[in-house]
Design an enzyme around this catalytic site. Structure first.
Site, short mmCIF file in Angstrom:
data_model
loop_
_atom_site.label_atom_id
_atom_site.label_comp_id
_atom_site.label_asym_id
_atom_site.label_seq_id
_atom_site.Cartn_x
_atom_site.Cartn_y
_atom_site.Cartn_z
N ARG A 47 -6.29 2.09 17.84
CA ARG A 47 -6.04 0.64 17.77
C ARG A 47 -5.65 0.02 19.11
O ARG A 47 -5.62 -1.21 19.21
CB ARG A 47 -5.00 0.32 16.68
CG ARG A 47 -5.59 0.42 15.29
CD ARG A 47 -4.64 -0.06 14.23
NE ARG A 47 -5.25 0.05 12.90
CZ ARG A 47 -4.58 0.16 11.77
NH1 ARG A 47 -3.26 0.17 11.79
NH2 ARG A 47 -5.22 0.24 10.63
N ASP A 57 1.87 -1.24 11.88
CA ASP A 57 0.58 -1.71 11.34
C ASP A 57 0.30 -3.18 11.68
O ASP A 57 -0.81 -3.66 11.45
CB ASP A 57 0.53 -1.50 9.83
CG ASP A 57 0.52 -0.02 9.47
OD1 ASP A 57 0.14 0.80 10.34
OD2 ASP A 57 0.90 0.33 8.34
N ARG A 115 -8.42 12.28 12.55
CA ARG A 115 -6.97 12.04 12.66
C ARG A 115 -6.19 13.35 12.62
O ARG A 115 -6.47 14.21 11.79
CB ARG A 115 -6.52 11.06 11.57
CG ARG A 115 -7.23 9.72 11.73
CD ARG A 115 -6.81 8.72 10.71
NE ARG A 115 -5.42 8.32 10.89
CZ ARG A 115 -4.78 7.48 10.08
NH1 ARG A 115 -5.42 6.99 9.03
NH2 ARG A 115 -3.53 7.17 10.30
N GLY A 175 -4.92 7.99 5.33
CA GLY A 175 -4.03 8.95 5.98
C GLY A 175 -2.82 9.26 5.11
O GLY A 175 -2.35 10.40 5.05
N SER A 180 6.99 9.16 12.45
CA SER A 180 5.96 8.99 11.43
C SER A 180 6.53 9.15 10.03
O SER A 180 7.04 10.20 9.67
CB SER A 180 4.84 10.02 11.65
OG SER A 180 4.04 10.12 10.49
N GLN A 215 4.75 9.24 7.45
CA GLN A 215 3.88 10.14 6.70
C GLN A 215 4.33 11.58 6.87
O GLN A 215 4.34 12.35 5.91
CB GLN A 215 2.42 9.96 7.15
CG GLN A 215 1.88 8.59 6.74
CD GLN A 215 0.45 8.36 7.18
OE1 GLN A 215 -0.14 9.17 7.90
NE2 GLN A 215 -0.11 7.25 6.76
N LYS A 268 0.84 -1.21 0.00
CA LYS A 268 0.00 0.00 0.00
C LYS A 268 0.87 1.26 0.00
O LYS A 268 0.64 2.17 -0.79
CB LYS A 268 -0.93 -0.04 1.22
CG LYS A 268 -1.88 1.13 1.32
CD LYS A 268 -3.10 0.79 2.12
CE LYS A 268 -2.86 0.79 3.61
NZ LYS A 268 -2.61 2.12 4.18
N SER A 269 1.86 1.32 0.88
CA SER A 269 2.70 2.52 0.98
C SER A 269 3.42 2.79 -0.35
O SER A 269 3.50 3.94 -0.80
CB SER A 269 3.76 2.33 2.06
OG SER A 269 3.17 2.28 3.33
#
Ligand code: S3P
Length: 427
Positions: free
Chosen positions: A346, A315, A121, A93, A166, A168, A21-22
């Site tokens: 989570r 994850d 978020r 995200g 992070s 991201q 996915k990333s």
């Protein structure tokens, strides 16, 4: 509500999990701002990555997808156009935060919205450094929550000490840094996944990494290329876990991405005593590692997971929690407060949903503590709209005493549309 029955025998067979996915997100983003054509093979056609494609199409980029093959006609950073409608990032995200880094340097106005989960978020972790670089970003609660409006423009480089671990945030600042005049430097709390750095190099750019510091020069030319996306280790993790806990299982997972910044799950499984083997290691053209993972049913023991390992398996913590319910002794997960700001909180969702099945699991301020082994029961559980919670609970159902009923199973389409088909193929 989906009825899931316990496995009657060991899981056997080979599953090629879908693309990472990333890496899929980043392949479309970099292809969109590069010059020339990029072809992406083994792209993940999950809902999140389709949101990324739709957003860049709204920014004027020609993108065609045929199944897992995506062709992007990049026209460079200046080829992006002011979107006529809002950019909808859905549940993603990564799309929201990385796109903010791109839009920060574009001389036009855009508005980003997402679903209810995205609206909860925190975005100030990205909007703060991007504002420091000169971007105008506004939104609810002073730009912390979507909808966000961005007016980008000329950016100045920054020297940024990240307050959270992070990828991201790092990636958003790197994408803005590529558009700034001069060198942008980012200091990480802990090393996080480095797919963005590898992608910059794959598109002909350069980026320097020195320990926990990453530096990029603005104004570099990026050129279209061919990308092969390895399988997603975060998806493969559900089948690795299933093989470990269902007696008599043996599963082979070819073509799994093994980037060291992502492969913490393999180390944890080894530490827990799993019977696991990695063979046929090779590199993809854009410098990502991959290989075949073979996993067999194994007696597991509890472990402690903390510190620098956390970002390398962030994850996978929901599925690790399930593994821990079947491991001898206590498993302690610490330093994982970032779990609170994922698709759901989570820490809470894992603990509450696994408790419904009789697990001995307690939440802590920065993680959870699990006692094992204990036989899981049966009943109704809920993904709460979180794909990884949905898959973890589906794997849990394989070892439950009786049927499990899963609410909101469709959330799994975010990262693994063929999950139940693949699971069925090894039952
Ligand atoms: C991602 C980074 C991680 C991860 C997410 C994907 C990425 O988030 O949880 O699923 O593609 O960069 P953070 O960077 O916020 O930890």
């Amino acid at each position: 509500m989906l009825k899931l029955s316990p496995a009657e025998k060991g899981l056997k067979g080979t599953i090629e999990v879908p693309g990472d996915k990333s890496i899929s997100h980043r392949s479309v983003m970099f292809a969109s701002v590069a010059e020339g054509r990029t072809t992406v093979e083994n792209f993940l056609p999950g809902a999140d990555c389709l949101s990324t494609i739709a957003c860049f199409q709204k920014l004027g980029v020609t993108i065609e997808r045929h199944g897992n093959r995506v062709v992007v006609e990049g026209k460079g950073w200046n080829g992006l156009e002011e979107p006529k409608t809002v950019l909808d990032t859905g549940n993603s995200g990564t799309t929201t935060r990385l796109m903010l880094g791109i839009l920060a340097g574009r001389p036009f106005h855009s508005v980003i919205i997402g679903d209810d989960s995205i609206a909860r978020r925190p975005m100030n972790r990205v909007t703060k450094p991007l504002r420091d670089m000169g971007a105008h970003i506004d939104g609810r609660e002073n730009g912390n929550f979507t909808p966000l409006s961005v007016r980008g423009g000329a950016l100045r480089p920054i020297d940024y000490r990240m307050p959270v671990a992070s990828a991201q945030v790092k990636s958003a600042v790197l994408l803005a840094g590529l558009q700034a005049e001069g060198i942008t430097r980012i200091h990480e709390l802990q090393p996080t996944r480095d797919h963005t750095e590898r992608m910059i190099r794959a598109f002909g750019g350069s980026v320097e990494t020195d320990g926990k510091t990453v530096a990029v020069r603005g104004g570099q030319a990026l050129n279209g290329t061919d990308i092969f996306v390895p399988g997603d280790i975060s998806s493969a993790a559900f089948f690795m876990a299933a093989a470990c806990i269902v007696p008599g299982s043996e599963i082979i997972l070819p073509n799994v991405g093994l980037n060291p910044t992502r492969a913490g799950i393999i180390e944890v499984l080894e530490k827990m005593g799993a019977s696991l083997e990695v063979i046929d290691r090779s590199d993809t053209k854009q410098g990502e590692q991959k290989g075949t993972v073979k996993v067999r049913f194994s007696a597991l023991k509890g472990v402690e997971i903390s510190g620098a390992l956390i970002p390398r398996l962030i994850d996978e913590i929901p599925i690790i929690a399930l593994l821990a319910t079947q491991a001898e002794g206590t498993t302690v997960i610490k330093d994982a407060q970032e779990l609170k700001v994922k698709e759901t909180n989570r820490i809470d969702t894992v603990v509450e949903e696994l408790k419904k099945l009789g697990a001995k699991i307690e939440a802590t301020e920065d993680g959870m503590v699990i006692e094992g082994p204990n036989r899981l029961l049966c009943g109704a559980v809920d993904s709460r709209g979180d794909h990884r919670i949905g898959m973890m609970l589906s794997v849990a159902s394989l070892i439950c005493r009786d049927a499990v009923y899963l609410e909101n199973a469709e959330a799994i389409n975010v990262s693994y549309p063929g999950f139940f088909g693949d699971l069925k193929s090894v039952l």
